[in-house]
Structure formats: structure tokens, C-alpha cells
Design a protein around this motif. Structure first.
Motif, PDB file in Angstrom:
ATOM      1  N   VAL A 197      -6.653  -4.639   3.681  1.00 26.22           N
ATOM      2  CA  VAL A 197      -7.364  -5.838   4.135  1.00 26.22           C
ATOM      3  C   VAL A 197      -8.729  -5.960   3.464  1.00 26.22           C
ATOM      4  O   VAL A 197      -9.129  -7.038   3.013  1.00 26.22           O
ATOM      5  N   ARG A 198      -9.454  -4.842   3.349  1.00 26.01           N
ATOM      6  CA  ARG A 198     -10.771  -4.887   2.689  1.00 26.01           C
ATOM      7  C   ARG A 198     -10.650  -5.191   1.203  1.00 26.01           C
ATOM      8  O   ARG A 198     -11.474  -5.922   0.652  1.00 26.01           O
ATOM      9  N   ALA A 199      -9.637  -4.618   0.559  1.00 24.52           N
ATOM     10  CA  ALA A 199      -9.430  -4.914  -0.859  1.00 24.52           C
ATOM     11  C   ALA A 199      -9.118  -6.398  -1.031  1.00 24.52           C
ATOM     12  O   ALA A 199      -9.653  -7.059  -1.934  1.00 24.52           O
ATOM     13  N   GLY A 200      -8.274  -6.922  -0.162  1.00 14.76           N
ATOM     14  CA  GLY A 200      -7.953  -8.352  -0.223  1.00 14.76           C
ATOM     15  C   GLY A 200      -9.170  -9.219   0.013  1.00 14.76           C
ATOM     16  O   GLY A 200      -9.377 -10.223  -0.682  1.00 14.76           O
ATOM     17  N   ALA A 201      -9.991  -8.837   0.973  1.00 13.16           N
ATOM     18  CA  ALA A 201     -11.196  -9.612   1.270  1.00 13.16           C
ATOM     19  C   ALA A 201     -12.129  -9.640   0.065  1.00 13.16           C
ATOM     20  O   ALA A 201     -12.734 -10.669  -0.242  1.00 13.16           O
ATOM     21  N   SER A 202     -12.225  -8.518  -0.645  1.00 13.23           N
ATOM     22  CA  SER A 202     -13.098  -8.487  -1.817  1.00 13.23           C
ATOM     23  C   SER A 202     -12.547  -9.367  -2.943  1.00 13.23           C
ATOM     24  O   SER A 202     -13.294  -9.780  -3.828  1.00 13.23           O
ATOM     25  N   LEU A 203     -11.238  -9.667  -2.870  1.00 14.72           N
ATOM     26  CA  LEU A 203     -10.621 -10.588  -3.838  1.00 14.72           C
ATOM     27  C   LEU A 203     -10.549 -12.015  -3.292  1.00 14.72           C
ATOM     28  O   LEU A 203     -10.012 -12.901  -3.943  1.00 14.72           O
ATOM     29  N   GLY A 204     -11.070 -12.205  -2.080  1.00 13.90           N
ATOM     30  CA  GLY A 204     -11.051 -13.527  -1.455  1.00 13.90           C
ATOM     31  C   GLY A 204      -9.681 -13.918  -0.930  1.00 13.90           C
ATOM     32  O   GLY A 204      -9.363 -15.102  -0.839  1.00 13.90           O
ATOM     33  N   ARG A 205      -8.873 -12.943  -0.566  1.00  5.63           N
ATOM     34  CA  ARG A 205      -7.506 -13.203  -0.107  1.00  5.63           C
ATOM     35  C   ARG A 205      -7.242 -12.547   1.246  1.00  5.63           C
ATOM     36  O   ARG A 205      -7.800 -11.500   1.560  1.00  5.63           O
ATOM     37  N   ASP A 206      -6.355 -13.168   2.008  1.00  2.86           N
ATOM     38  CA  ASP A 206      -5.881 -12.578   3.259  1.00  2.86           C
ATOM     39  C   ASP A 206      -4.686 -11.707   2.921  1.00  2.86           C
ATOM     40  O   ASP A 206      -3.656 -12.203   2.461  1.00  2.86           O
ATOM     41  N   THR A 207      -4.815 -10.419   3.136  1.00  6.95           N
ATOM     42  CA  THR A 207      -3.765  -9.481   2.746  1.00  6.95           C
ATOM     43  C   THR A 207      -3.154  -8.747   3.943  1.00  6.95           C
ATOM     44  O   THR A 207      -2.515  -7.709   3.783  1.00  6.95           O
ATOM     45  N   ALA A 208      -3.324  -9.308   5.138  1.00  8.33           N
ATOM     46  CA  ALA A 208      -2.790  -8.667   6.339  1.00  8.33           C
ATOM     47  C   ALA A 208      -1.275  -8.486   6.248  1.00  8.33           C
ATOM     48  O   ALA A 208      -0.746  -7.453   6.686  1.00  8.33           O
ATOM     49  N   ALA A 209      -0.567  -9.450   5.687  1.00 12.40           N
ATOM     50  CA  ALA A 209       0.892  -9.329   5.577  1.00 12.40           C
ATOM     51  C   ALA A 209       1.272  -8.188   4.640  1.00 12.40           C
ATOM     52  O   ALA A 209       2.250  -7.464   4.894  1.00 12.40           O
ATOM     53  N   PHE A 210       0.503  -8.005   3.564  1.00 13.51           N
ATOM     54  CA  PHE A 210       0.770  -6.891   2.652  1.00 13.51           C
ATOM     55  C   PHE A 210       0.495  -5.555   3.354  1.00 13.51           C
ATOM     56  O   PHE A 210       1.225  -4.580   3.168  1.00 13.51           O
ATOM     57  N   ALA A 211      -0.573  -5.513   4.148  1.00 12.78           N
ATOM     58  CA  ALA A 211      -0.907  -4.292   4.894  1.00 12.78           C
ATOM     59  C   ALA A 211       0.232  -3.937   5.838  1.00 12.78           C
ATOM     60  O   ALA A 211       0.671  -2.782   5.901  1.00 12.78           O
ATOM     61  N   HIS A 212       0.709  -4.929   6.562  1.00 11.68           N
ATOM     62  CA  HIS A 212       1.805  -4.696   7.509  1.00 11.68           C
ATOM     63  C   HIS A 212       3.056  -4.207   6.776  1.00 11.68           C
ATOM     64  O   HIS A 212       3.716  -3.265   7.205  1.00 11.68           O
ATOM     65  N   SER A 213       3.373  -4.841   5.664  1.00 14.39           N
ATOM     66  CA  SER A 213       4.555  -4.471   4.892  1.00 14.39           C
ATOM     67  C   SER A 213       4.472  -3.029   4.384  1.00 14.39           C
ATOM     68  O   SER A 213       5.440  -2.263   4.500  1.00 14.39           O
ATOM     69  N   LEU A 214       3.319  -2.661   3.827  1.00  8.59           N
ATOM     70  CA  LEU A 214       3.173  -1.294   3.320  1.00  8.59           C
ATOM     71  C   LEU A 214       3.367  -0.257   4.423  1.00  8.59           C
ATOM     72  O   LEU A 214       4.093   0.718   4.248  1.00  8.59           O
ATOM     73  N   VAL A 215       2.726  -0.490   5.547  1.00  5.71           N
ATOM     74  CA  VAL A 215       2.749   0.496   6.622  1.00  5.71           C
ATOM     75  C   VAL A 215       4.100   0.512   7.350  1.00  5.71           C
ATOM     76  O   VAL A 215       4.676   1.581   7.565  1.00  5.71           O
ATOM     77  N   GLY A 272      -0.578  -7.785  -8.671  1.00  8.68           N
ATOM     78  CA  GLY A 272      -1.154  -6.804  -9.583  1.00  8.68           C
ATOM     79  C   GLY A 272      -2.620  -6.504  -9.337  1.00  8.68           C
ATOM     80  O   GLY A 272      -3.033  -5.337  -9.340  1.00  8.68           O
ATOM     81  N   ARG A 273      -3.422  -7.535  -9.132  1.00  6.94           N
ATOM     82  CA  ARG A 273      -4.862  -7.311  -8.901  1.00  6.94           C
ATOM     83  C   ARG A 273      -5.091  -6.510  -7.629  1.00  6.94           C
ATOM     84  O   ARG A 273      -5.942  -5.615  -7.575  1.00  6.94           O
ATOM     85  N   LEU A 274      -4.337  -6.824  -6.587  1.00  3.46           N
ATOM     86  CA  LEU A 274      -4.465  -6.086  -5.334  1.00  3.46           C
ATOM     87  C   LEU A 274      -4.004  -4.642  -5.519  1.00  3.46           C
ATOM     88  O   LEU A 274      -4.658  -3.712  -5.054  1.00  3.46           O
ATOM     89  N   ALA A 275      -2.900  -4.447  -6.218  1.00  5.61           N
ATOM     90  CA  ALA A 275      -2.375  -3.097  -6.448  1.00  5.61           C
ATOM     91  C   ALA A 275      -3.391  -2.241  -7.203  1.00  5.61           C
ATOM     92  O   ALA A 275      -3.627  -1.085  -6.833  1.00  5.61           O
ATOM     93  N   SER A 276      -3.995  -2.800  -8.232  1.00  2.00           N
ATOM     94  CA  SER A 276      -4.990  -2.057  -9.016  1.00  2.00           C
ATOM     95  C   SER A 276      -6.198  -1.680  -8.168  1.00  2.00           C
ATOM     96  O   SER A 276      -6.661  -0.535  -8.195  1.00  2.00           O
ATOM     97  N   LEU A 277      -6.705  -2.643  -7.424  1.00  5.13           N
ATOM     98  CA  LEU A 277      -7.879  -2.387  -6.591  1.00  5.13           C
ATOM     99  C   LEU A 277      -7.553  -1.394  -5.476  1.00  5.13           C
ATOM    100  O   LEU A 277      -8.354  -0.503  -5.164  1.00  5.13           O
ATOM    101  N   LEU A 278      -6.382  -1.505  -4.912  1.00  3.51           N
ATOM    102  CA  LEU A 278      -5.982  -0.613  -3.830  1.00  3.51           C
ATOM    103  C   LEU A 278      -5.858   0.827  -4.318  1.00  3.51           C
ATOM    104  O   LEU A 278      -6.294   1.760  -3.630  1.00  3.51           O
ATOM    105  N   ALA A 279      -5.288   1.019  -5.491  1.00  2.00           N
ATOM    106  CA  ALA A 279      -5.182   2.369  -6.057  1.00  2.00           C
ATOM    107  C   ALA A 279      -6.575   2.968  -6.250  1.00  2.00           C
ATOM    108  O   ALA A 279      -6.819   4.133  -5.925  1.00  2.00           O
ATOM    109  N   GLU A 280      -7.488   2.151  -6.740  1.00  2.00           N
ATOM    110  CA  GLU A 280      -8.872   2.610  -6.940  1.00  2.00           C
ATOM    111  C   GLU A 280      -9.528   2.952  -5.605  1.00  2.00           C
ATOM    112  O   GLU A 280     -10.169   3.995  -5.456  1.00  2.00           O
TER     113      GLU A 280
END
Length: 108
Positions: free
Chosen positions: A18-36, A62-70
């Protein structure tokens, strides 16, 4: 921000996403739920074990994946996982002490 706060479990994974998504200006709650929940990435260590390509294969942009890995690397490097393990123990030991205090004493 160098990653999530304390905690290495599912909540920390979701917070990192969620924080990585916020820093990209995106809502990533669905991605968080899916991963977990769908992909069982239930710790920052498990997240860290996935490559950017793995994260993309799981459906992350891709941008989220890169930032999340970091961010996952930074989270562990800052001691987040070790802090979470200590906190989990303290939560457990505190709960055990409280339960022991409520338990009837021998001879009662």
C-alpha cells in the motif's frame, strides 16, 4: 520512507504494498490482498524471496514490483523482521503470563 514500520507478517507485506502504491500515486490495496491471501506471501522474508519477474507474474505492474522489491530489502535491512520476531514473542509471552494469572491455582 524506507519501507514499512515494525512487523514482518502479512500486515507488514500489505503495508509495504500500500505504501509503495501510494508513493506511485496508486491504490494498491487489491494487489496487497492478492499477494497475502491468494499467493500466500505472508511475510516480508517471503516477499523478499520473490524476484521482480515473479511479482509481475503474480499480476503486479512492473513499476510496483520493482519498488516493492526495493522496499522489502530496505525493510529487512532496517531490522523490521527481527523487530517483528521480538514483538511476536513479547505478545505471546505477555498473553501466556495473563492466561497463567487467570488460571485457577492448585488446590482452589
Amino acid at each position: 520512507d524506507g519501507g514499512g514500520g515494525g512487523g514482518g507478517g502479512p500486515e507488514a507485506v500489505a503495508e509495504l504494498v500500500v505504501r509503495a502504491g501510494a508513493s506511485l500515486g496508486r491504490d494498491t490495496a487489491a494487489f496487497a490482498h492478492s499477494l497475502v491471501h491468494d499467493h500466500w506471501v505472508d511475510s516480508v522474508s517471503a516477499l523478499r524471496a520473490l524476484s521482480v519477474s515473479d511479482l509481475i507474474a503474480l499480476g503486479l505492474p512492473g513499476r510496483l514490483a520493482s519498488l516493492l522489491a526495493e522496499r522489502a530489502e530496505q525493510h529487512l535491512d532496517s531490522g523490521g523482521e527481527r523487530d517483528a520476531q521480538r514483538d511476536d514473542f513479547m505478545d505471546w509471552s505477555g498473553a501466556a503470563a495473563a492466561a497463567a494469572a487467570r488460571a485457577p491455582k492448585a488446590g482452589d
